[in-house]
Write an enzyme that holds these catalytic residues in place. Structure first.
Site, PDB file in Angstrom:
ATOM      1  N   LYS A  53       7.241   0.719   6.861  1.00  0.00           N
ATOM      2  CA  LYS A  53       6.672   1.956   6.171  1.00  0.00           C
ATOM      3  C   LYS A  53       8.002   2.838   5.848  1.00  0.00           C
ATOM      4  CE  LYS A  53       2.427   3.918   7.933  1.00  0.00           C
ATOM      5  NZ  LYS A  53       1.966   4.926   8.749  1.00  0.00           N
ATOM      6  N   GLY A 110       0.735  -1.146   0.089  1.00  0.00           N
ATOM      7  CA  GLY A 110      -0.102   0.040   0.016  1.00  0.00           C
ATOM      8  C   GLY A 110       0.901   1.282   0.039  1.00  0.00           C
ATOM      9  N   GLY A 124       1.259   4.486   2.160  1.00  0.00           N
ATOM     10  CA  GLY A 124       0.690   5.557   3.162  1.00  0.00           C
ATOM     11  C   GLY A 124       0.631   6.822   2.887  1.00  0.00           C
ATOM     12  N   GLY A 125       0.636   7.686   4.113  1.00  0.00           N
ATOM     13  CA  GLY A 125       0.489   8.973   4.082  1.00  0.00           C
ATOM     14  C   GLY A 125       1.866   9.453   3.537  1.00  0.00           C
ATOM     15  N   PHE A 126       3.007   9.093   3.865  1.00  0.00           N
ATOM     16  CA  PHE A 126       4.315   9.666   3.330  1.00  0.00           C
ATOM     17  C   PHE A 126       5.378   8.562   2.910  1.00  0.00           C
ATOM     18  CE2 PHE A 126       4.531   8.791   8.047  1.00  0.00           C
ATOM     19  CZ  PHE A 126       5.562   7.782   8.068  1.00  0.00           C
ATOM     20  N   GLY A 127       4.601   7.452   2.331  1.00  0.00           N
ATOM     21  CA  GLY A 127       5.570   6.792   1.558  1.00  0.00           C
ATOM     22  C   GLY A 127       4.838   5.386   1.270  1.00  0.00           C
ATOM     23  N   VAL A 154       4.117   1.243   1.668  1.00  0.00           N
ATOM     24  CA  VAL A 154       4.183   0.340   2.913  1.00  0.00           C
ATOM     25  C   VAL A 154       4.344  -0.974   2.284  1.00  0.00           C
ATOM     26  CG1 VAL A 154       2.935  -0.777   4.888  1.00  0.00           C
ATOM     27  CG2 VAL A 154       2.458   1.634   4.102  1.00  0.00           C
ATOM     28  N   ASP A 161      -6.786  12.353  12.656  1.00  0.00           N
ATOM     29  CA  ASP A 161      -7.020  11.584  11.277  1.00  0.00           C
ATOM     30  C   ASP A 161      -7.615  10.471  11.335  1.00  0.00           C
ATOM     31  OD1 ASP A 161      -7.152  11.625   8.609  1.00  0.00           O
ATOM     32  OD2 ASP A 161      -4.939  10.997   8.475  1.00  0.00           O
TER      33      ASP A 161
END
Ligand SMILES: *[C@@H]1O[C@H](CO)[C@@H](O)[C@H](O)[C@H]1NC(C)=O
Ligand SMILES: *[C@@H]1O[C@H](CO)[C@@H](O)[C@H](O)[C@H]1NC(C)=O
Ligand SMILES: *[C@@H]1O[C@H](CO)[C@@H](O)[C@H](O)[C@H]1NC(C)=O
Ligand SMILES: *[C@@H]1O[C@H](CO)[C@@H](O)[C@H](O)[C@H]1NC(C)=O
Ligand SMILES: *[C@@H]1O[C@H](CO)[C@@H](O)[C@H](O)[C@H]1NC(C)=O
Ligand SMILES: *[C@@H]1O[C@H](CO)[C@@H](O)[C@H](O)[C@H]1NC(C)=O
Ligand SMILES: *[C@@H]1O[C@H](CO)[C@@H](O)[C@H](O)[C@H]1NC(C)=O
Ligand SMILES: *[C@@H]1O[C@H](CO)[C@@H](O)[C@H](O)[C@H]1NC(C)=O
Ligand SMILES: *[C@@H]1O[C@H](CO)[C@@H](O)[C@H](O)[C@H]1NC(C)=O
Ligand SMILES: *[C@@H]1O[C@H](CO)[C@@H](O)[C@H](O)[C@H]1NC(C)=O
Length: 877
Positions: free
Chosen positions: A587, A566, A568-571, A573, A684
């Site tokens: 991550k 997947g 993620g918010g900043f890179g 996974v 969040d």
């Protein structure tokens, strides 16, 4: 202002009524009573004063000039006893709320023959037997016979010399100087060194007994400018910390700061020190309470919901109250009922326990055989005392440590000493021996590993099992297995130590000191990075394992695409497999983006400290070369949204699973808000941030946006509105203003998504309403609540449970953060079958009017985003 002749009449009539009561013909009495009632009504609107030669009894009351407070006899709860008290007038606070009690310890049983009146310059209460049960106790030589008591709109009952100027003269006596369990705005808590007068707030014994309980709040007599809560006026279990004039707060009560509601003032000089407060908005109805639960509470009245709203309380955790549960009681922070008796014990007074007054504690169901009681003739045929194992307990402080040759001796040592009531293992050569009544025990929450197993000494007949033989056997098994377990651990420890030593030696031999050096270097960098993260707050105590980049590369097959699970918010996974076949999620902060560094650090800093079954667990990190990598436990079922919004997968989530997920998420949020060492706002929460383990247990992830509320704040503002459209509360989206109620809002949206199986973010595309909550609200109002429930579970769900969830959802998404419940109330609402929920207002953002307000707000850029990806917007200035 008041009509003293009427009250005089009433006084006479009242006596007349009382004397007629038993003797005369009933009809006549009835008419007189009606007249009394009529007059009383008239009086209670007019009079705020009891003058000399007047008296108050029966159901007469006096009401303050502005109609705010009322004074008279009252009967708490189901009690049959009467007290003189002050309460809010029914027009203002519909729930009878007592703020002051005169005769706390000396109730009367008949109000019609008891009288409150002025006598020799004192306000006094005579009981039915005409004995003096309460008095203002003034040595009143000068004002003899000429005083009057006035109930003020502040809730203060003042006694003045007759004819003295109310505006200038000091009262002879005032109830504010003698607080009961409530401290009202304008009241003072402190002490006066000239008169030696101290104000102490003392809790009620229970909700039905105003007599002074065990808990009191008082100013530190040592002059440290702090307030203390004491147990039985002796043992301190909480302090406010010293007053800090620059921030105008007590150091440990940051809740007092933000304060657009309360204006707290601390005054200290040669003669006196006291603390007082006022309300910025005088129309707010608020009180400060020393509750019989041992916590102080600041409450405000919410007219719409007809409830007192808890603004804050201290100590924050119920179990921090010293000896709340009494002897042999055990405190539980997360269960709905705070106190339980240990196995083998029962409440000493079930009545008191039913009223949540636990301090009388618990007593043995079966007496100990060889201690205390005389040995009866049959005793020798009975089994000896045994031990009941209780896991995950935090132990009281008053225990003795005994050195032993081997720990299997702990049990026998306890058995052979009549004062021993329990023991626990401390180390391989030490037992803790507990004697006498066990106080202040706490059952720790699942997931909290700091507890120990306690072995409680019991008489042979354990209540758990019927047959005596089975008892004995189970005791033996308990003893043996307990000991055996410990031996295994001890043995394992030695083995580990030994192999570790060997490992070191091997490394040294192979010249691998280089690796160690490297590791040390990384550890140093890690420490540096962490210390650079702002508002760190005690990271030092977290030892997070560091993984080498090499091991991460090996685990993810060099970050192969095949392992990618997947984004993620900043890179990206990745799924990884560590040696030993442990599956992990990895991550990796994307180097390209240049963004997310802060979020990465935030996550690292926060989640390392959080341990809860409903939070995803961080196993370690890797900080090497340019890489920033986090390693988590692997969640085979990915995230909640993958099931919830997928027509082919949502059948996996039957109602039982959905409800468990809802509860789990609520527990996770409650933990970060309240029970972790830090107070954290996630900011969040959304379906894609709830991961599911193999058994479909929810775990909250992604703390990249989370904010630590150091204990010095309960609300904050941000210049950067981050979060996800549709899950953001209005005050946050509009003004960047946030508190834990932001998470509550997001939880409400999530709750409605789980029940309805519909995605909030994509909602307006195919429905009339703007939001999921608005759509559900419309249906609900038309009595079509069942249609809100996801069609795939509608037939099979527990309708009551599902409908309750919807209602709780509505409560969470209300416009005004103060209207939204706290997570602890949410959990109570979800857990209790019978509770009736307060009514909720229309959800925020549900109408066009609301949404226009969002986009036309001068302070924010309009937030329009259809997808569920977290967005980050700079706030317009
Ligand atoms: C008073 O007693 C009734 C019946 O026994 C009970 O239902 C009710 O809950 C009690 N009220 C309080 C405040 O304890
Ligand atoms: C007290 O002050 C109020 C206004 O401040 C005034 O109306 C009232 O007459 C004063 N009462 C006395 C007894 O002076
Ligand atoms: C106040 O208390 C102090 C010490 O306890 C004592 O010396 C003093 O006389 C007291 N003053 C009054 C007015 O009671
Ligand atoms: C107050 O003073 C007494 C005696 O000097 C001392 O034992 C106690 O610990 C002090 N309490 C606090 C809160 O400082
Ligand atoms: C509270 O303290 C008093 C003495 O100050 C003592 O007699 C009483 O037993 C104590 N109460 C409890 C519940 O320990
Ligand atoms: C806060 O209270 C203090 C003292 O009671 C008072 O002087 C001050 O004016 C109050 N501030 C506001 C804004 O009401
Ligand atoms: C303290 O009390 C004395 C005597 O009652 C009084 O003269 C003095 O003004 C008071 N000081 C303060 C700061 O209130
Ligand atoms: C511990 O002591 C008991 C008797 O005191 C003995 O039977 C047992 O073998 C001992 N266990 C170990 C591991 O030394
Ligand atoms: C019982 O244990 C207590 C606490 O360890 C100790 O003080 C006491 O001396 C012991 N009594 C006997 C008879 O061993
Ligand atoms: C005690 O806590 C541990 C660690 O969280 C947990 O694995 C265990 O199940 C708990 N035991 C009980 C009886 O709750």
């Amino acid at each position: 202002m008041f009509n003293s002749s009427t009250i005089q009449h009433l006084g006479c009539l009242q006596k007349f009524c009382a004397s007629m009561d038993t003797k005369s013909n009933p009809k006549f009495v009835f008419n007189i009573l009606l007249l009394c009632l009529f007059l009383k009504c008239h009086i209670s609107l007019a009079a705020d004063t009891i003058s000399a030669d007047q008296s108050l009894s029966g159901d007469q009351t006096i009401v303050s000039a502005g109609g705010v407070f009322e004074l008279g006899f009252f009967k708490p709860g189901n009690s049959s006893k009467y007290y003189i008290g002050i309460w809010y007038s029914k027009k203002l606070v519909s729930m009878r709320t007592i703020v002051w009690v005169a005769n706390r310890k000396t109730p009367v049983s008949d109000t019609f023959s008891s009288v409150l009146r002025i006598s020799d310059g004192n306000l006094v209460l005579f009981s039915e037997s005409e004995t003096l049960v309460w008095s203002t106790n003034l040595v009143s030589a000068t004002t003899s016979g000429s005083a009057q008591a006035v109930l003020l709109d502040s809730g203060n009952l003042v006694l003045r010399a007759d004819g003295s100027n109310a505006n200038t003269s000091e009262p002879l006596w005032q109830s504010f100087d003698h607080p009961a369990h409530t401290w009202l705005p304008g009241g003072r808590l402190g002490f006066n060194t000239v008169t030696n007068r101290t104000q102490i707030m003392t809790s009620w014994k229970s909700s039905e007994d105003p007599a002074p309980g065990l808990f009191s709040l008082e100013i530190d007599p040592n002059g440290s400018n702090a307030y203390l809560i004491l147990w039985n006026r002796s043992r301190q279990y909480w302090t406010s910390g010293p007053w800090d004039e620059s921030s105008r707060t007590f150091s440990f009560v940051p809740e007092m700061r933000l304060n657009y509601i309360y204006n707290y003032t601390y005054v200290t000089n040669k003669n006196e020190s006291y603390f007082t407060y006022s309300l910025y908005n005088p129309e707010t109805i608020s009180r400060f309470l020393m509750h019989s639960s041992g916590q102080i509470q600041q409450l405000t009245w919410l007219e719409n919901s007809g409830q007192w709203n808890l603004f804050w309380n201290q100590p924050r955790k119920q179990c921090e109250v010293y000896d709340l549960c009494g002897a042999f009681g055990s405190c539980n922070e997360v269960s709905a009922v705070a106190c339980n008796c240990l196995t083998g014990f029962e409440p000493k007074s079930q009545n008191e326990w039913d009223l949540q007054a636990y301090s009388s504690g618990c007593s043995r169901i079966t007496n100990l055989q060889y201690c205390g009681t005389a040995v009866s003739t049959s005793a020798k045929y009975r089994a000896p005392d045994g031990f009941q194992e209780i896991h995950n307990m935090s132990l009281p402080q008053n225990k003795q440590s005994v050195v032993v040759g081997n720990i299997s001796e702990c049990g026998p040592i306890c058995l052979n000493n009549c004062s021993c009531t329990a023991y626990a293992y401390e180390s391989s050569t030490r037992c803790s021996i507990l004697t006498g009544d066990l106080l202040d025990l706490q059952q720790l929450a699942t997931g909290d590993r700091s507890g120990t197993t306690l072995y409680i000494r019991l008489g042979s007949a354990l209540p758990l099992l019927e047959s005596g033989n089975a008892n004995k056997r189970s005791l033996v098994i308990a003893l043996v297995s307990g000991t055996a377990g410990l031996l295994t651990i001890t043995f394992g420890y030695f083995l580990w130590k030994k192999t570790r030593g060997k490992e070191r030696e091997r490394r040294r031999k192979n010249g691998e000191t280089k690796t160690l050096e490297k590791e040390r270097k990384h550890r140093k960098r890690y420490d540096e990075i962490l210390s650079n993260v702002a508002d760190g707050g005690g990271m030092n105590d977290t030892e997070l394992p560091l993984f080498s980049l090499q091991s991460v590369l090996a685990a993810t097959n060099n970050f192969s695409e095949a392992n990618k699970v997947g984004e993620g918010g900043f890179g990206p996974v990745y799924k990884g497999i560590l040696p030993g076949n442990q599956e992990v999620a990895i991550k990796r902060l994307s180097k390209k983006s240049g963004q997310g560094h802060q979020e990465f650090m935030n996550e690292l800093k926060l989640i390392a400290k959080l341990q809860h079954t409903n939070l995803v667990r961080l196993l370690g990190c890797c900080i090497e070369e340019e890489e920033l990598i986090l390693i988590y436990e692997f969640m085979p079922n990915r995230s909640l949204d993958k099931f919830l919004f997928d027509p082919s997968e949502k059948f996996e989530l039957d109602w039982g699973k959905r409800f468990r997920i809802i509860e789990g998420i609520a527990q996770g949020i409650l933990y970060i808000h309240k029970y972790s060492r830090l107070k954290i706002i996630h900011r969040d929460l959304k379906a894609s941030n709830v991961l599911l383990d193999g058994a479909m247990n929810p775990k909250i992830s992604d703390f990249g946006m989370a904010k630590i509320f150091e204990i010095n704040q309960t609300e904050a503002n941000t210049n950067r509105v981050v979060g996800t459209y549709g899950y953001m509360s209005p005050e946050y989206a509009r003004y960047g203003h946030f508190s834990e109620k932001l998470d509550v809002f997001s939880f409400g949206v999530l709750l409605l998504e789980i029940v309805s199986g519909k995605k909030n973010a994509a909602f307006h595309r195919f429905e009339h309403s703007l939001t999921l909550a608005g759509w559900a609200w419309e249906l609900w109002r038309e009595g079509r609540g069942m249609e809100v429930i996801d069609a795939s579970v509608r037939e099979t769900c527990q309708p009551d449970e599902a409908l309750k969830c919807i209602q709780v959802g509505f409560l969470c998404v209300q416009e005004d953060p103060a209207d939204r419940p706290t997570m602890s109330s949410v959990i109570l609402m979800l857990a209790n079958e019978a509770t009736s929920l307060p009514p909720s207002k229309e959800p925020a953002f549900s109408t066009h009017r609301n949404s226009v307000a969002v986009s036309s707000s001068p302070q924010t850029t309009p937030i329009i985003s259809n997808n569920a990806v977290t967005i980050s917007l700079p706030e317009g200035r």
